[in-house]
Design a protein around this motif. Structure first.
Motif, PDB file in Angstrom:
ATOM      1  N   ASN A  34       0.826  -1.213   0.000  1.00 17.26           N
ATOM      2  CA  ASN A  34       0.000   0.000   0.000  1.00 17.26           C
ATOM      3  C   ASN A  34       0.859   1.262   0.000  1.00 17.26           C
ATOM      4  O   ASN A  34       0.593   2.224   0.717  1.00 17.26           O
ATOM      5  N   CYS A  35       1.898   1.251  -0.795  1.00 19.39           N
ATOM      6  CA  CYS A  35       2.885   2.335  -0.802  1.00 19.39           C
ATOM      7  C   CYS A  35       2.283   3.698  -1.126  1.00 19.39           C
ATOM      8  O   CYS A  35       2.738   4.712  -0.602  1.00 19.39           O
ATOM      9  N   GLU A  36       1.278   3.727  -1.979  1.00 19.39           N
ATOM     10  CA  GLU A  36       0.745   5.005  -2.441  1.00 19.39           C
ATOM     11  C   GLU A  36      -0.132   5.702  -1.407  1.00 19.39           C
ATOM     12  O   GLU A  36      -0.528   6.841  -1.611  1.00 19.39           O
ATOM     13  N   THR A  37      -0.404   5.046  -0.293  1.00 20.84           N
ATOM     14  CA  THR A  37      -1.301   5.643   0.696  1.00 20.84           C
ATOM     15  C   THR A  37      -0.588   5.984   2.011  1.00 20.84           C
ATOM     16  O   THR A  37      -1.218   6.471   2.930  1.00 20.84           O
ATOM     17  N   GLY A  55      15.805  20.546  -3.806  1.00 19.31           N
ATOM     18  CA  GLY A  55      15.029  20.945  -2.646  1.00 19.31           C
ATOM     19  C   GLY A  55      15.442  20.133  -1.445  1.00 19.31           C
ATOM     20  O   GLY A  55      16.268  19.228  -1.534  1.00 19.31           O
ATOM     21  N   SER A  56      14.850  20.482  -0.335  1.00 19.04           N
ATOM     22  CA  SER A  56      15.144  19.750   0.887  1.00 19.04           C
ATOM     23  C   SER A  56      13.856  19.123   1.397  1.00 19.04           C
ATOM     24  O   SER A  56      12.771  19.437   0.930  1.00 19.04           O
ATOM     25  N   ILE A  57      14.012  18.257   2.363  1.00 22.70           N
ATOM     26  CA  ILE A  57      12.870  17.569   2.940  1.00 22.70           C
ATOM     27  C   ILE A  57      12.869  17.838   4.439  1.00 22.70           C
ATOM     28  O   ILE A  57      13.911  17.755   5.088  1.00 22.70           O
ATOM     29  N   SER A  58      11.717  18.209   4.961  1.00 19.52           N
ATOM     30  CA  SER A  58      11.593  18.572   6.376  1.00 19.52           C
ATOM     31  C   SER A  58      11.704  17.347   7.274  1.00 19.52           C
ATOM     32  O   SER A  58      11.572  16.203   6.823  1.00 19.52           O
ATOM     33  N   ASN A  59      11.924  17.603   8.547  1.00 21.01           N
ATOM     34  CA  ASN A  59      11.985  16.509   9.525  1.00 21.01           C
ATOM     35  C   ASN A  59      10.689  15.710   9.536  1.00 21.01           C
ATOM     36  O   ASN A  59      10.708  14.481   9.588  1.00 21.01           O
ATOM     37  N   LYS A  60       9.549  16.413   9.484  1.00 22.31           N
ATOM     38  CA  LYS A  60       8.246  15.737   9.484  1.00 22.31           C
ATOM     39  C   LYS A  60       8.129  14.795   8.283  1.00 22.31           C
ATOM     40  O   LYS A  60       7.690  13.658   8.408  1.00 22.31           O
ATOM     41  N   CYS A  61       8.536  15.288   7.129  1.00 21.86           N
ATOM     42  CA  CYS A  61       8.431  14.463   5.922  1.00 21.86           C
ATOM     43  C   CYS A  61       9.470  13.343   5.912  1.00 21.86           C
ATOM     44  O   CYS A  61       9.223  12.281   5.352  1.00 21.86           O
ATOM     45  N   CYS A  62      10.612  13.575   6.544  1.00 18.43           N
ATOM     46  CA  CYS A  62      11.581  12.486   6.707  1.00 18.43           C
ATOM     47  C   CYS A  62      10.954  11.367   7.534  1.00 18.43           C
ATOM     48  O   CYS A  62      11.121  10.190   7.222  1.00 18.43           O
ATOM     49  N   ASP A  63      10.228  11.745   8.588  1.00 22.22           N
ATOM     50  CA  ASP A  63       9.523  10.744   9.404  1.00 22.22           C
ATOM     51  C   ASP A  63       8.592   9.909   8.529  1.00 22.22           C
ATOM     52  O   ASP A  63       8.588   8.682   8.598  1.00 22.22           O
ATOM     53  N   GLU A  64       7.805  10.601   7.699  1.00 23.15           N
ATOM     54  CA  GLU A  64       6.856   9.900   6.832  1.00 23.15           C
ATOM     55  C   GLU A  64       7.579   9.026   5.807  1.00 23.15           C
ATOM     56  O   GLU A  64       7.132   7.916   5.512  1.00 23.15           O
ATOM     57  N   LEU A  65       8.685   9.515   5.272  1.00 20.82           N
ATOM     58  CA  LEU A  65       9.440   8.745   4.277  1.00 20.82           C
ATOM     59  C   LEU A  65       9.989   7.460   4.896  1.00 20.82           C
ATOM     60  O   LEU A  65       9.881   6.392   4.304  1.00 20.82           O
ATOM     61  N   VAL A  66      10.549   7.574   6.088  1.00 19.27           N
ATOM     62  CA  VAL A  66      11.103   6.389   6.748  1.00 19.27           C
ATOM     63  C   VAL A  66       9.985   5.409   7.115  1.00 19.27           C
ATOM     64  O   VAL A  66      10.145   4.196   6.958  1.00 19.27           O
ATOM     65  N   LEU A  67       8.838   5.927   7.539  1.00 15.16           N
ATOM     66  CA  LEU A  67       7.692   5.050   7.821  1.00 15.16           C
ATOM     67  C   LEU A  67       7.174   4.381   6.552  1.00 15.16           C
ATOM     68  O   LEU A  67       6.647   3.272   6.600  1.00 15.16           O
ATOM     69  N   LEU A  68       7.313   5.075   5.420  1.00 18.32           N
ATOM     70  CA  LEU A  68       6.938   4.487   4.128  1.00 18.32           C
ATOM     71  C   LEU A  68       7.723   3.197   3.890  1.00 18.32           C
ATOM     72  O   LEU A  68       7.186   2.212   3.426  1.00 18.32           O
ATOM     73  N   GLY A  69       9.011   3.245   4.240  1.00 22.55           N
ATOM     74  CA  GLY A  69       9.866   2.062   4.085  1.00 22.55           C
ATOM     75  C   GLY A  69      10.718   2.138   2.832  1.00 22.55           C
ATOM     76  O   GLY A  69      10.325   2.738   1.829  1.00 22.55           O
ATOM     77  N   LYS A  70      11.882   1.526   2.926  1.00 21.25           N
ATOM     78  CA  LYS A  70      12.847   1.577   1.824  1.00 21.25           C
ATOM     79  C   LYS A  70      12.319   0.873   0.568  1.00 21.25           C
ATOM     80  O   LYS A  70      12.529   1.340  -0.548  1.00 21.25           O
ATOM     81  N   PHE A  71      11.624  -0.264   0.737  1.00 18.11           N
ATOM     82  CA  PHE A  71      11.110  -0.979  -0.433  1.00 18.11           C
ATOM     83  C   PHE A  71      10.111  -0.117  -1.197  1.00 18.11           C
ATOM     84  O   PHE A  71      10.185  -0.014  -2.416  1.00 18.11           O
ATOM     85  N   CYS A  72       9.191   0.520  -0.473  1.00 16.77           N
ATOM     86  CA  CYS A  72       8.211   1.388  -1.129  1.00 16.77           C
ATOM     87  C   CYS A  72       8.903   2.586  -1.772  1.00 16.77           C
ATOM     88  O   CYS A  72       8.608   2.938  -2.915  1.00 16.77           O
ATOM     89  N   HIS A  73       9.811   3.203  -1.042  1.00 12.59           N
ATOM     90  CA  HIS A  73      10.529   4.369  -1.552  1.00 12.59           C
ATOM     91  C   HIS A  73      11.235   4.026  -2.870  1.00 12.59           C
ATOM     92  O   HIS A  73      11.059   4.708  -3.877  1.00 12.59           O
ATOM     93  N   SER A  74      11.986   2.952  -2.869  1.00 11.42           N
ATOM     94  CA  SER A  74      12.730   2.550  -4.072  1.00 11.42           C
ATOM     95  C   SER A  74      11.798   2.191  -5.225  1.00 11.42           C
ATOM     96  O   SER A  74      12.032   2.584  -6.367  1.00 11.42           O
ATOM     97  N   ALA A  75      10.743   1.449  -4.921  1.00 14.29           N
ATOM     98  CA  ALA A  75       9.809   1.034  -5.972  1.00 14.29           C
ATOM     99  C   ALA A  75       9.105   2.230  -6.598  1.00 14.29           C
ATOM    100  O   ALA A  75       8.941   2.286  -7.824  1.00 14.29           O
ATOM    101  N   LEU A  76       8.708   3.210  -5.786  1.00 12.64           N
ATOM    102  CA  LEU A  76       8.034   4.387  -6.326  1.00 12.64           C
ATOM    103  C   LEU A  76       8.978   5.237  -7.177  1.00 12.64           C
ATOM    104  O   LEU A  76       8.586   5.737  -8.233  1.00 12.64           O
ATOM    105  N   VAL A  77      10.219   5.381  -6.747  1.00 15.96           N
ATOM    106  CA  VAL A  77      11.192   6.145  -7.535  1.00 15.96           C
ATOM    107  C   VAL A  77      11.451   5.430  -8.864  1.00 15.96           C
ATOM    108  O   VAL A  77      11.439   6.057  -9.927  1.00 15.96           O
ATOM    109  N   LYS A  78      11.658   4.126  -8.819  1.00 17.12           N
ATOM    110  CA  LYS A  78      11.926   3.378 -10.055  1.00 17.12           C
ATOM    111  C   LYS A  78      10.734   3.434 -10.996  1.00 17.12           C
ATOM    112  O   LYS A  78      10.894   3.579 -12.210  1.00 17.12           O
TER     113      LYS A  78
END
Length: 116
Positions: A34-37, A55-78
């Motif tokens: 459920n990466c997109e949500t 650009g930069s990413i705020s601390n709050k958004c870093c929290d959300e990115l890490v909670l998203l997870g590396k697999f989701c992050h990588s898959a969405l970028v690819k």
């Protein structure tokens, strides 16, 4: 203001349009997790801007990115890189920026908070 609208459109495309062009592996990871949500739109915009532009990413958004997870992050970028709109980008550069953003956020989240 116009650039914000352009980025908003790109983020919507980032979240919705790449499915047809995505590899089965990335699509499967995105759907199963459920990466997109998992991230709010403002943070998706910040992450997208820090990876695909400047650009930069705020601390709050870093929290959300890490909670998203590396697999989701990588898959969405690819998956985004597979979209024809991004054909002129250098994939190696984007992947490197993606990894840098992830590592910076992970380090920020894992660093001890300063005492009050």
């Amino acid at each position: 203001m116009a650039s914000l609208n352009v980025y908003s459109v790109l983020v919507v495309l980032f979240l919705t349009c790449g499915a047809v062009m995505a590899t089965k592996e990335n699509d499967q990871i995105i759907k199963e997790n459920n990466c997109e949500t998992k991230m709010g739109l403002p943070c998706v915009l910040e992450a997208f801007t820090s990876i695909f532009n400047t650009g930069s990413i705020s601390n709050k958004c870093c929290d959300e990115l890490v909670l998203l997870g590396k697999f989701c992050h990588s898959a969405l970028v690819k998956r985004t890189l597979e979209n024809a709109l991004f054909k002129d980008l250098n994939p190696a550069t984007i992947i490197a920026k993606s990894i840098q953003t992830w590592n910076n956020c992970l380090a920020l989240i894992n660093s001890p908070s300063p005492s009050a």
